[in-house]
Design a protein around this motif. Structure first.
Motif, short mmCIF file in Angstrom:
data_model
loop_
_atom_site.label_atom_id
_atom_site.label_comp_id
_atom_site.label_asym_id
_atom_site.label_seq_id
_atom_site.Cartn_x
_atom_site.Cartn_y
_atom_site.Cartn_z
N TYR A 87 1.64 16.69 -39.25
CA TYR A 87 1.52 16.70 -40.58
C TYR A 87 3.16 15.97 -41.11
O TYR A 87 3.79 16.21 -40.40
N ARG A 88 2.75 15.63 -42.31
CA ARG A 88 4.13 15.08 -42.76
C ARG A 88 4.14 15.79 -44.22
O ARG A 88 3.13 15.77 -44.99
N ILE A 89 5.11 16.65 -43.89
CA ILE A 89 5.43 17.71 -45.23
C ILE A 89 6.38 17.01 -46.46
O ILE A 89 7.48 16.67 -45.97
N LEU A 136 -6.69 8.23 -46.48
CA LEU A 136 -6.03 7.60 -47.85
C LEU A 136 -5.64 6.05 -47.30
O LEU A 136 -5.69 5.20 -48.20
N GLU A 137 -5.45 5.83 -46.03
CA GLU A 137 -5.14 4.34 -45.65
C GLU A 137 -5.08 4.36 -44.14
O GLU A 137 -5.02 5.29 -43.40
N VAL A 138 -5.23 3.14 -43.52
CA VAL A 138 -4.98 2.77 -42.32
C VAL A 138 -3.75 1.70 -42.21
O VAL A 138 -3.80 0.98 -43.02
N VAL A 172 -3.40 6.42 -39.08
CA VAL A 172 -4.60 6.79 -40.21
C VAL A 172 -4.06 7.93 -41.06
O VAL A 172 -3.52 8.74 -40.38
N ASP A 173 -3.74 7.65 -42.41
CA ASP A 173 -3.32 8.72 -43.14
C ASP A 173 -4.74 9.49 -43.77
O ASP A 173 -5.52 8.97 -44.49
N LEU A 174 -4.53 10.68 -43.55
CA LEU A 174 -5.58 11.85 -44.07
C LEU A 174 -4.92 12.75 -45.00
O LEU A 174 -3.85 13.13 -44.92
N ILE A 220 -1.53 14.33 -43.18
CA ILE A 220 -1.89 14.13 -41.67
C ILE A 220 -1.79 12.69 -41.29
O ILE A 220 -2.67 11.75 -41.76
N ARG A 221 -1.00 12.28 -40.32
CA ARG A 221 -0.70 10.71 -40.09
C ARG A 221 -1.32 10.96 -38.40
O ARG A 221 -0.80 11.69 -37.62
N VAL A 222 -2.63 10.21 -37.96
CA VAL A 222 -3.03 10.39 -36.93
C VAL A 222 -2.87 9.08 -36.21
O VAL A 222 -3.29 7.93 -36.74
N SER A 275 4.49 12.15 -48.78
CA SER A 275 4.89 12.73 -47.55
C SER A 275 5.39 11.52 -46.62
O SER A 275 5.69 12.35 -45.45
N ASN A 276 5.52 10.30 -46.88
CA ASN A 276 5.85 9.67 -45.93
C ASN A 276 7.42 10.04 -45.15
O ASN A 276 8.18 10.18 -46.09
N LEU A 277 7.48 9.87 -43.99
CA LEU A 277 8.64 9.99 -43.29
C LEU A 277 9.98 9.28 -44.01
O LEU A 277 11.21 9.83 -44.19
MG LIG Z 1 0.70 5.73 -45.93
#
Ligand SMILES: [Mg+2]
Ligand SMILES: Nc1ncnc2c1ncn2[C@@H]1O[C@H](COP(=O)(O)OP(=O)(O)O)[C@@H](O)[C@H]1O
Length: 307
Positions: A216-218, A273-275, A261-263, A202-204, A226-228
Motif C-alpha cells: 500500500y502506498r499511503i 491506474l497504470e503499469v 502495476v498501480d491499483l 496499491i503497487r503490485v 500516493s507515490n513514494l
Molecule cells: Mg503511478
C-alpha cells in the motif's frame, strides 16, 4: 532468437540505467554478477551510432561494441522531453532487438506503458477495470467531462512519480479558466474520473505471470497522490486473487515481462491506474522482504540470451 540453454558464465549483460546510485539499478547489476555474468552499465544518453553502406555500430564512451551484448535489462531510459533524444534512445533499444539481443522490458512494452492514453486503450481491450478517462484538446469537451466526473484528475499523458497531477472539482467557479490554462500549458488534456479511495493505492510487482508482492502506498496528509517520491509511505499489502489477476493481466496487456502495476480501491472494487514498465524494486523489496530484482534477472536468463 533467444537461447535459454546458452551458458550464462561470462555472458555480457547490459544494464540500461541513468543514475549510478539508484537502488534498483545496483540491485540488477549485483544480481547479474551473482549469476557469473558480466554486468555492463549503459546510459543511453551517452551512446553513439555509426552507419555506413556496409557497417552499423553502436558503442559507448569506451568505444565498447554494444551490438555484441548477450542481453539487455532496462532499469531506466531517463526522462527526456526532447523529441529527438527520446526517439534516438528508443531507436537504439529497437536496434539492439533487431540485432537479436533480448531486451527486457522490450522498447514496445516500455513505450506502451509510458503512454497513459495508449495503455488505457490496451487495458480496455483486455477488459480490465479502469476509471473513465477523456483525452481532448477541446475546451468544451474538457468542461463537459469534468462536470460529468464531478471530481477529476488531470495528468500528463507521459508522466511519472505523481508529477503534474492536479485535482479538479467541477463545483469550483473558475473551472473553465482553470481548464483553459491547463490546456494552453499541455496542448492536450488527459482527464480522469477521481476514484474516491481510502487515501492509498496499491503497487503490485509483477514478473512474468506472477505477482511477487505488493505495498500500500499511503498518501501524505493533505495529498491525494500516493507515490513514494511524493511523500507516500509503504506498507506491506497481502495480495488477493483479484489483485494478482488484475496486475498480471495489466502487465501482459502492455507486453511487459516485469512491471509495477498501480491499483486503486474504489467503492465498488479495484481499478487499474497504470503499469510502470521501468519500476523501482526498492519499496516492495524493503517492505515485503522479497528481492524482486533477483527474480527479474532470473526471468531474463530463463527467456534466454542472444543466439
Ligand atoms: Mg503511478
Ligand atoms: N483517478 C484517480 N483517482 C484517485 N487518485 C488517483 C487517480 N489517478 C491517480 N491518482 C493518484 O495519483 C497517483 C499517481 O497516478 P498515476 O496514474 O499512477 O501516475 P504516475 O505515473 O505519476 O505515478 C496514484 O498513485 C494515486 O495515488
Amino acid at each position: 532468437m533467444h537461447n535459454p540453454d546458452k551458458n550464462t558464465d561470462n555472458a555480457n549483460i547490459g544494464v540500461v540505467l541513468t543514475d549510478p546510485d539508484d537502488w534498483t539499478a545496483n540491485a540488477f547489476l549485483t544480481n547479474v554478477r551473482k549469476r557469473g555474468a558480466n554486468a555492463i552499465p549503459i546510459n543511453l544518453a551517452t551512446l553513439s551510432a555509426s552507419i555506413s553502406a556496409s557497417d552499423f555500430a553502436i558503442f559507448d564512451t569506451d568505444l565498447k561494441d554494444l551490438l555484441a551484448l548477450d542481453a539487455i535489462i532496462v532499469r531506466d531510459v531517463g526522462i527526456s522531453f526532447d523529441l529527438e533524444q527520446i526517439s534516438f534512445k528508443f531507436d537504439l533499444l529497437r536496434q539492439f532487438e533487431t540485432a537479436n539481443i533480448p531486451v527486457m522490458n522490450s522498447p514496445t512494452a516500455i513505450r506502451n506503458a509510458a503512454n497513459k492514453f495508449f495503455s488505457f486503450y490496451l487495458f480496455k481491450q483486455a477488459q480490465l477495470p479502469i476509471p473513465h478517462t477523456v483525452v481532448t484538446s477541446d475546451l468544451g469537451v474538457a468542461l463537459k467531462a469534468t462536470k460529468e466526473f464531478g471530481i477529476a484528475v488531470a495528468k500528463p499523458i507521459f508522466g511519472s512519480q505523481g508529477k503534474g497531477i492536479v485535482k479538479l472539482e467541477s463545483t469550483q467557479p473558475d473551472m473553465k479558466q482553470k481548464l483553459a490554462t491547463l490546456l494552453k500549458e499541455r496542448g492536450v488534456l488527459y482527464l480522469q474520473a477521481f476514484v474516491p479511495n481510502p487515501g492509498r493505492d496499491i503497487r503490485v510487482f509483477v514478473v512474468g505471470e506472477e505477482a511477487l508482492g505488493a505495498i500500500y502506498r499511503i498518501s501524505q496528509t493533505g495529498s491525494f497522490i500516493s507515490n513514494l517520491s511524493q511523500g507516500g509511505t509503504a506498507l506491506k499489502c497481502d495480495l488477493t486473487e483479484e489483485m494478482r489477476a488484475l496486475a498480471v493481466n495489466a502487465a501482459k496487456a502492455v507486453g511487459a515481462d516485469f512491471a509495477g502495476v498501480d491499483l486503486i480501491e474504489g467503492d465498488e472494487g479495484l481499478f487499474v491506474l497504470e503499469v510502470n514498465a521501468t519500476p523501482s524494486g526498492k519499496g516492495i523489496t524493503l517492505a515485503c522482504g522479497i528481492d524482486v530484482t533477483e527474480r527479474v534477472i532470473e526471468r531474463m536468463f530463463e527467456r534466454g540470451l542472444r543466439v
